[in-house]
Design an enzyme around this catalytic site. Structure first.
Site, PDB file in Angstrom:
ATOM      1  N   ARG A  10     -12.343   9.165 -19.410  1.00 29.05           N
ATOM      2  CA  ARG A  10     -12.264   8.155 -20.466  1.00 29.05           C
ATOM      3  C   ARG A  10     -11.737   6.832 -19.952  1.00 29.05           C
ATOM      4  NH1 ARG A  10     -11.750  11.044 -25.390  1.00 29.05           N
ATOM      5  NH2 ARG A  10     -10.533   9.339 -26.226  1.00 29.05           N
ATOM      6  N   THR A  11     -10.580   6.873 -19.318  1.00 31.29           N
ATOM      7  CA  THR A  11      -9.975   5.619 -18.887  1.00 31.29           C
ATOM      8  C   THR A  11     -10.831   4.944 -17.825  1.00 31.29           C
ATOM      9  OG1 THR A  11      -7.836   6.597 -19.345  1.00 31.29           O
ATOM     10  CG2 THR A  11      -7.847   4.581 -18.056  1.00 31.29           C
ATOM     11  N   LYS A  38      -8.522  14.003   3.322  1.00 30.77           N
ATOM     12  CA  LYS A  38      -8.404  14.251   4.761  1.00 30.77           C
ATOM     13  C   LYS A  38      -7.005  13.923   5.255  1.00 30.77           C
ATOM     14  CE  LYS A  38     -13.225  12.897   5.340  1.00 30.77           C
ATOM     15  NZ  LYS A  38     -14.026  11.728   5.674  1.00 30.77           N
ATOM     16  N   ARG A  60      -5.077   4.942 -10.931  1.00 31.62           N
ATOM     17  CA  ARG A  60      -4.391   6.039 -11.612  1.00 31.62           C
ATOM     18  C   ARG A  60      -3.901   6.999 -10.540  1.00 31.62           C
ATOM     19  NH1 ARG A  60      -6.146   9.496 -16.740  1.00 31.62           N
ATOM     20  NH2 ARG A  60      -5.317   7.579 -17.645  1.00 31.62           N
ATOM     21  N   HIS A  88       1.551   4.051 -18.951  1.00 27.95           N
ATOM     22  CA  HIS A  88       0.111   3.845 -19.103  1.00 27.95           C
ATOM     23  C   HIS A  88      -0.024   2.596 -19.975  1.00 27.95           C
ATOM     24  CE1 HIS A  88      -4.035   4.350 -19.371  1.00 27.95           C
ATOM     25  NE2 HIS A  88      -4.141   5.553 -19.899  1.00 27.95           N
TER      26      HIS A  88
END
Lengths: 267, 449
Positions: A10-11, A38, A60, A88
């Protein structure tokens, strides 16, 4: 440049749509297949991307403070799209915008944020922003999902929906973050829903015109009943998504928008 | 700080008089202007009237110009990376940092790779210390095999090899049964057990629980985790009669519980580390990983209680809890960062804040930093006495400077005190009569008259 160390549909999509509407080129870094797997460190990833000269990086990360750390190493704009259990910010901005569209003003409103406060960055950002805008904030949930000393953030703490929702203007439900739960915070989903899930009965405690909000994705039948989630008169959940794109366009424009001429067009 | 490390200083021979010094005598609880005479690496004489009219003809004399001369610091909690993580700190680099910090004896923690749960590793430390030729180095033995808290390590054999006390370092012993047996068994050798009390089931968080952790979205480790374990261990020590020493006491409740246990006459002692009386959880600020410690920095009320505990003697000793971590371990998100901070070089100036703040006198401070830890661990150090090793520190208690991690001598720079303004610096460090460190500002004019 979208850089998501934690899964989000969504974000990420919201930021992508926002950036594209502004005419930006968007690159999504899929961390699952990238060099982070990695063994590359966060700062190495940040500096590598920085060398490609993006105008903004949307990040994020699953650790609190990670976006802050990354922002110290790059010289483009960085937007926090959620870091761990910390903040957020664009979610809080879009929530505030949604409320303001419906109510005209945030001043004096009583907002109840309900559910898993402890693991929620959405709750923290909303507590800060709503209070700055003049709203009063309650947090409602079981004590096991309340962070320590949360009252020192200026909120009222309630352990029951009945007292917590009494006379509130806004009911903001949070997702029960089962993926962040190590150990037993609540005995079972059905018990949680029985005491803290929002249904028609519990909604009665709030003001008759109280709005229902949820940052998504919803766990229907866990923290919110479909009947109230889909109540077109009360639920503004889809409007929140719509405002998400708007707010993210505004953020991107404020941070990296070009010079404008007198007609408001980008020069 | 700039100064000179002198590993090559020859063994002390003949006599040297340190005159015109403000002498800090912790065991005598006194402070006076006087002199100390060193002969063949040992203290031959000292006192206010010694050489009052100048050093006699024929012996070397050093004019201390009114600066403080005290027994060297005894730091009973030092992590190094040797063996196993030499890129973080070697015994040589730790010895250097200790010398610059005025520490003349240190006890090395057993949480190396491999851990000190085998007598050969205790002998390894002794041999390396002889090669490094800086501070005196002693080693803890592991309390349990592999520091896993399950089976007892060979406490007797480790003690015979030279281990001065037993601990699982920063691992708390979760099982009350294992701790009970350890305390019982250690009585055979009258061995000291050093335990960092943290209930493991509650101490998983990355900083102390409270408003700061809530604001930063970091998982909390409640102060309760410490006092619960302290209370358990007090019961076990009482039942077994073993010698229990709690390390890194950080909460107000623990200080109160230990004070009560001492009042009942139990053989309980404890220490705290410099960060716990000098910093609180606000120091974490914007996710400063240098301030991620075990136990975590606590609330201001806890810090104040630790200061009070040091004042009234509930807390017997101060340690640096020196724990080097390289950039790769610290330049990551807070929750992923390795805990620990370096502290050898900053132990004295940070501790002097207690004196400058009027909380404690200098002789009392040196009881905590030097004489008491030495006697608890049975080390021949920490006091002014005829025949005692000449392990001394000469320092200026007032010199104002700002800690800059890049200027520190430790191999890694993870100081929680970076950029802190402090007062006090070491001018010279003397081990067994040898001057192993000398600050540039203090020309030790050994005038052979």
């Amino acid at each position: 440049m979208n850089l998501f160390f934690e899964n989000s549909t969504r974000t990420r999509t919201s930021f992508e749509v926002a950036a594209k509407r502004l005419g930006a080129d968007v690159i999504n870094m899929d961390v699952a297949t990238s060099s982070v797997r990695k063994g590359e460190t966060l700062l190495d990833t940040a500096m590598t991307l920085n060398a490609m000269r993006p105008d903004a990086i949307v990040v994020r990360h699953h650790e609190s403070g990670a976006v802050n750390l990354l922002s110290q190493k790059v010289n483009c704009a960085v937007i926090n799209a959620g870091d761990g259990q910390h903040e957020h910010p664009t979610q809080a901005l879009l929530d505030a915008l949604t409320i303001r569209r419906r109510r005209g003003n945030l001043e004096g409103l009583l907002v109840a944020i309900c559910g898993d406060i402890m693991h929620s960055r959405v709750a923290r950002s909303n507590i800060h922003l709503l209070q700055i805008m003049g709203a009063r904030v309650r947090v409602v949930g079981p004590p096991t999902l309340m962070p320590t000393d949360v009252d020192r953030l200026g909120v009222e703490v309630h352990y029951s929906m009945k007292t917590g929702l009494k006379d509130v203007d806004i009911v903001m439900m949070l997702r029960l973050q089962t993926e962040r739960m190590q150990g037993s915070f609540v005995p079972s989903i059905s018990e949680y829903f029985h005491f803290f899930g929002l249904d028609r009965v519990k909604l009665e405690y709030a003001k008759p015109d109280a709005l229902i909000m949820h940052p998504g994705p919803m766990n229907r039948g866990v923290e919110i009943d479909s009947e109230v989630a889909d109540d077109l008169d009360r639920s503004v959940i889809h409007e929140q998504v719509e405002m998400g794109v708007t707010v993210r366009m505004a953020c991107l424009d404020a941070l990296i928008g070009g010079q404008r001429n007198q007609f408001g067009a980008v020069a | 700080m700039s100064g000179k490390i002198d590993k090559a200083a020859p063994p002390h021979a003949g006599s040297t008089a340190y005159i015109n010094a403000r002498i800090v005598d912790p065991t005598g609880d006194a402070e006076y202007l006087g002199a100390v005479l060193i002969s063949d690496g040992k203290i031959a004489d000292f006192g206010p009237n010694l050489f009052a009219s100048g050093a006699p003809y024929g012996i070397r004399s050093v004019d201390c110009r009114g600066y403080y001369l005290a027994p060297g610091l005894v730091d009973t909690r030092v992590h190094t990376g040797e063996p196993g993580e030499e890129h973080k700190e070697t015994l040589e680099s730790a010895g250097t940092a200790a010398a610059v910090g005025g520490i003349t004896s240190m006890v090395l923690l057993p949480d190396t790779e491999p851990p000190f749960d085998d007598a050969s590793l205790i002998e390894f430390v002794a041999r390396r210390a002889r090669q490094v030729k800086l501070a005196n180095m002693y080693a803890y033995g592991a309390l349990t095999v592999g520091l896993e808290g399950k089976e007892l390590a060979e406490i007797g054999l480790l003690a015979e090899a030279g281990a001065v006390a037993f601990t699982d370092a920063d691992h708390a012993v979760a099982s009350a049964q294992v701790m009970r047996r350890a305390l019982y068994y250690a009585k055979t050798f009258d061995a000291l057990i050093v335990h960092m009390p943290q209930e493991p089931a509650l101490s998983g968080g990355t900083m102390t629980s409270g408003a700061m952790a809530t604001r930063l979205g970091l998982s909390g480790c409640p102060p309760l985790a410490e006092v619960m374990m302290v209370e358990r261990d007090i019961r076990l020590a009482e039942m077994t009669g073993g010698r229990m020493h709690f390390t890194k006491i950080s909460t107000a409740e623990s200080v109160a519980v230990i004070a009560a246990a001492k009042a009942r006459g139990l053989r309980i002692t404890c220490d705290t580390a410099a960060p716990y009386f000098a910093l609180n959880d606000l120091a974490v600020g914007d996710y400063r990983t240098f301030c991620k410690l075990v136990p975590p920095l606590r609330a201001e009320k806890d810090r104040v209680a630790v200061v009070e505990g040091l004042k009234d003697g509930t807390i017997d000793a101060i340690v640096s809890d020196h724990r080097p971590q390289d950039q790769d371990s610290k330049r990551v998100p807070f929750a992923q960062a390795e805990p620990g901070g370096i502290g050898l070089e900053t132990l004295l100036p940070i501790s002097l804040e207690l004196v400058h703040g009027g909380h404690i006198t200098l002789p009392r401070l040196f009881q905590r930093l030097s004489s008491t830890p030495a006697s608890l661990f049975g080390l021949p150090a920490g006091k002014l006495a005829k025949g005692a090793p000449a392990d001394l520190v000469l320092f200026d208690a007032d010199y104002a400077w700002k800690i800059d991690r890049t200027d520190l001598w430790s191999k890694t720079k993870n100081s929680p005190f970076d950029e802190r303004p402090v007062q006090g610096r070491v001018l010279a460090t003397i081990v067994g009569g040898r001057t192993i460190y000398r600050d540039d500002s203090f020309a030790m004019a050994a005038t052979a008259a």
